[in-house]
Scaffold this motif. Structure first.
Motif, PDB file in Angstrom:
ATOM      1  N   ILE A  72       0.841  -1.202   0.000  1.00 52.49           N
ATOM      2  CA  ILE A  72       0.000   0.000   0.000  1.00 52.49           C
ATOM      3  C   ILE A  72       0.878   1.254   0.000  1.00 52.49           C
ATOM      4  O   ILE A  72       0.519   2.280  -0.597  1.00 52.49           O
ATOM      5  N   GLU A  73       2.048   1.170   0.628  1.00 54.23           N
ATOM      6  CA  GLU A  73       2.946   2.331   0.635  1.00 54.23           C
ATOM      7  C   GLU A  73       3.469   2.629  -0.778  1.00 54.23           C
ATOM      8  O   GLU A  73       3.471   3.782  -1.217  1.00 54.23           O
ATOM      9  N   THR A  74       3.895   1.600  -1.501  1.00 52.24           N
ATOM     10  CA  THR A  74       4.340   1.789  -2.886  1.00 52.24           C
ATOM     11  C   THR A  74       3.208   2.363  -3.737  1.00 52.24           C
ATOM     12  O   THR A  74       3.411   3.270  -4.545  1.00 52.24           O
ATOM     13  N   ILE A  75       2.008   1.824  -3.527  1.00 52.58           N
ATOM     14  CA  ILE A  75       0.850   2.246  -4.321  1.00 52.58           C
ATOM     15  C   ILE A  75       0.538   3.723  -4.108  1.00 52.58           C
ATOM     16  O   ILE A  75       0.298   4.460  -5.065  1.00 52.58           O
ATOM     17  N   LEU A  76       0.577   4.150  -2.848  1.00 49.29           N
ATOM     18  CA  LEU A  76       0.145   5.527  -2.539  1.00 49.29           C
ATOM     19  C   LEU A  76       1.269   6.557  -2.652  1.00 49.29           C
ATOM     20  O   LEU A  76       0.995   7.761  -2.711  1.00 49.29           O
ATOM     21  N   THR A  77       2.521   6.106  -2.657  1.00 50.09           N
ATOM     22  CA  THR A  77       3.623   7.086  -2.658  1.00 50.09           C
ATOM     23  C   THR A  77       4.606   6.893  -3.816  1.00 50.09           C
ATOM     24  O   THR A  77       5.528   7.685  -3.974  1.00 50.09           O
ATOM     25  N   GLY A  78       4.409   5.837  -4.621  1.00 52.72           N
ATOM     26  CA  GLY A  78       5.438   5.476  -5.612  1.00 52.72           C
ATOM     27  C   GLY A  78       5.523   6.397  -6.812  1.00 52.72           C
ATOM     28  O   GLY A  78       6.593   6.653  -7.342  1.00 52.72           O
ATOM     29  N   GLY A  79       4.378   6.894  -7.267  1.00 51.08           N
ATOM     30  CA  GLY A  79       4.412   7.847  -8.366  1.00 51.08           C
ATOM     31  C   GLY A  79       4.314   7.236  -9.753  1.00 51.08           C
ATOM     32  O   GLY A  79       4.107   6.030  -9.908  1.00 51.08           O
ATOM     33  N   ASP A  80       4.436   8.111 -10.757  1.00 49.13           N
ATOM     34  CA  ASP A  80       4.334   7.753 -12.179  1.00 49.13           C
ATOM     35  C   ASP A  80       2.906   7.381 -12.590  1.00 49.13           C
ATOM     36  O   ASP A  80       2.702   6.735 -13.607  1.00 49.13           O
ATOM     37  N   ASP A  81       1.918   7.807 -11.776  1.00 51.55           N
ATOM     38  CA  ASP A  81       0.538   7.455 -12.101  1.00 51.55           C
ATOM     39  C   ASP A  81       0.018   8.221 -13.315  1.00 51.55           C
ATOM     40  O   ASP A  81      -0.687   7.686 -14.145  1.00 51.55           O
ATOM     41  N   TYR A  82       0.314   9.514 -13.353  1.00 53.91           N
ATOM     42  CA  TYR A  82      -0.239  10.402 -14.386  1.00 53.91           C
ATOM     43  C   TYR A  82      -1.757  10.278 -14.466  1.00 53.91           C
ATOM     44  O   TYR A  82      -2.357  10.209 -15.527  1.00 53.91           O
ATOM     45  N   GLU A  83      -2.352  10.216 -13.279  1.00 57.95           N
ATOM     46  CA  GLU A  83      -3.798  10.361 -13.128  1.00 57.95           C
ATOM     47  C   GLU A  83      -4.040  11.787 -12.627  1.00 57.95           C
ATOM     48  O   GLU A  83      -3.093  12.547 -12.399  1.00 57.95           O
ATOM     49  N   ILE A  84      -5.301  12.137 -12.444  1.00 56.99           N
ATOM     50  CA  ILE A  84      -5.627  13.472 -11.940  1.00 56.99           C
ATOM     51  C   ILE A  84      -6.387  13.335 -10.633  1.00 56.99           C
ATOM     52  O   ILE A  84      -7.325  12.535 -10.530  1.00 56.99           O
ATOM     53  N   VAL A  85      -5.963  14.089  -9.616  1.00 53.56           N
ATOM     54  CA  VAL A  85      -6.751  14.200  -8.387  1.00 53.56           C
ATOM     55  C   VAL A  85      -7.339  15.602  -8.383  1.00 53.56           C
ATOM     56  O   VAL A  85      -6.650  16.574  -8.724  1.00 53.56           O
ATOM     57  N   CYS A  86      -8.628  15.690  -8.077  1.00 57.59           N
ATOM     58  CA  CYS A  86      -9.264  17.007  -8.122  1.00 57.59           C
ATOM     59  C   CYS A  86     -10.331  17.102  -7.047  1.00 57.59           C
ATOM     60  O   CYS A  86     -10.722  16.099  -6.449  1.00 57.59           O
ATOM     61  N   THR A  87     -10.749  18.323  -6.783  1.00 58.59           N
ATOM     62  CA  THR A  87     -11.836  18.558  -5.830  1.00 58.59           C
ATOM     63  C   THR A  87     -12.975  19.235  -6.588  1.00 58.59           C
ATOM     64  O   THR A  87     -12.742  20.100  -7.450  1.00 58.59           O
ATOM     65  N   VAL A  88     -14.192  18.812  -6.268  1.00 58.94           N
ATOM     66  CA  VAL A  88     -15.372  19.279  -7.008  1.00 58.94           C
ATOM     67  C   VAL A  88     -16.479  19.619  -6.007  1.00 58.94           C
ATOM     68  O   VAL A  88     -16.772  18.808  -5.123  1.00 58.94           O
ATOM     69  N   PRO A  89     -17.094  20.781  -6.131  1.00 59.22           N
ATOM     70  CA  PRO A  89     -18.239  21.087  -5.242  1.00 59.22           C
ATOM     71  C   PRO A  89     -19.349  20.065  -5.487  1.00 59.22           C
ATOM     72  O   PRO A  89     -19.553  19.649  -6.642  1.00 59.22           O
ATOM     73  N   PRO A  90     -20.068  19.676  -4.418  1.00 59.19           N
ATOM     74  CA  PRO A  90     -21.088  18.628  -4.560  1.00 59.19           C
ATOM     75  C   PRO A  90     -22.067  18.895  -5.704  1.00 59.19           C
ATOM     76  O   PRO A  90     -22.454  17.976  -6.429  1.00 59.19           O
TER      77      PRO A  90
END
Ligand code: ADP
Ligand code: MG
Length: 330
Positions: free
Chosen positions: A263-281
């Motif tokens: 889980i540590e590699t998954i959450l901190t390893g990098g190279d995902d090139y996905e997007i994390v964003c915040t959106v009003p409900p």
């Protein structure tokens, strides 16, 4: 001319003309016949500008297929444009070749041209040099957004929902596999993870939806934990994310089952090139609808609260602690 070697690079112009000129389809590139390109953003738009450099043996394996190396170099920049809600305009390419064969350059340019067409992001210019060090590629990508509409990291508000595209951790696991990690995986799963390291899938199809709906966004390149923590701190908000809500591929789930510490590699390893964003409900439905059309998976992973920084919690509700939050070169 090099101070260490008095031979000027013969054939530099020929190489540029043969392999890179055909990719310079933007009229402002002047067919690479001038010192610089010239362009204006569309009327009423801002320019969005980003650069990422890739170094052999740091960001890719020197024996990776040259076309895939080229595509990764462009795609990591396209991912930044996507996260900012920007539409690609074109890109500049600096390449420092080291003992590179012409066949390599030909295959590199072929891969690059394919993606330049696919993402509508033509070559605008660049520089070609040689280096006594490892092969290095630096791309600067230009995009446009309607004036003042770039999606920034600092806009997250209390009550917003946290979304992430695709799946997280695949590339970091793929890299570990290439370095010899042994987990109980089928061939298809192994290939999936390795391909996710080799070739990012930038989410440019979601750029317009982010521009219209996201309060903040960033591309996840150095690990979700560290990257999202940066977004929260820049926005002066807090978010608590249950690790179990972070979307994982079947292959990543299988690896995690064989070794829960991953889980540590998954959450901190990098190279995902996905997007994390915040959106009003109130804008969530619009993002989900756009994601469906774009055929990009989007998952809700948490809610923004008052405070500073991001925390990830395990199944027991306790915060996960990591040796480091994200990949860092220094
Ligand atoms: P300079 O005199 O500035 O070094 P060059 O001879 O390197 O110019 O470049 C000539 C033209 O070729 C310029 O338009 C430049 O943008 C382009 N060019 C050089 N290398 C590349 C490359 N790797 N990719 C795209 N364009 C390139
Ligand atoms: Mg030059």
């Amino acid at each position: 001319m090099s101070p260490c070697d008095d031979k000027a690079l013969s054939g530099e112009d020929r190489l540029i003309a043969k392999y890179f000129r055909p990719l310079a389809k933007h009229p402002g590139a002047l067919s690479l016949n001038d010192d610089a390109a010239v362009l204006a953003p569309p009327p009423g738009h801002d320019l969005v500008i980003t650069k990422d450099a890739l170094v052999a043996c740091v960001h890719f394996f020197a024996n990776d297929p040259p076309g895939d190396i080229a595509r990764k170099a462009l795609r990591v920049n396209l991912s930044d444009l996507a996260a900012k809600g920007a539409t690609p305009i074109g890109f500049l390419l600096a390449i420092a070749l080291s003992d590179t064969k012409e066949e390599w350059v030909a295959a590199f340019a072929k891969g690059l041209g394919g993606d330049a067409d696919a993402y509508n992001c033509p070559l605008l210019g660049g520089d070609t040099v040689t280096t006594p060090g490892p092969l290095t590629i630096s791309v600067t990508a230009l995009g446009s957004v309607p004036k003042d509409k770039m999606v920034r990291r600092d806009g997250a508000k209390v009550g917003d929902i946290v979304l992430v595209t695709g799946t997280i951790g695949d590339a970091a696991l793929g890299l570990a596999l290439r370095r010899g990690a042994k987990w109980k995986l089928g061939n298809v799963q192994r290939e999936h993870l390795e391909n996710r390291y080799l070739l990012p899938q930038p989410r440019n199809a979601l750029a317009a939806a982010l521009r219209d709906n996201a309060s903040a966004a960033m591309d996840v390149s150095d690990g979700l934990a560290g990257d999202f923590d940066k977004l929260c701190r820049t926005s002066h908000v807090r978010a608590e994310i249950e690790a179990a809500r972070v979307p994982l591929s079947a292959a990543a789930q299988a690896a995690l089952k064989s070794d829960p510490k991953l889980i540590e590699t998954i959450l901190t390893g990098g190279d995902d090139y996905e997007i994390v964003c915040t959106v009003p409900p109130g804008k969530l439905a619009a993002v989900h609808a756009a994601a469906k059309v774009a055929q990009v998976a989007v998952s809700e992973i948490g809610t923004v609260a008052a405070g500073e920084g991001a925390r990830f919690t395990g199944a027991d509700g306790k915060p996960l602690t990591f040796a480091r939050l994200s990949y860092s070169h220094l």
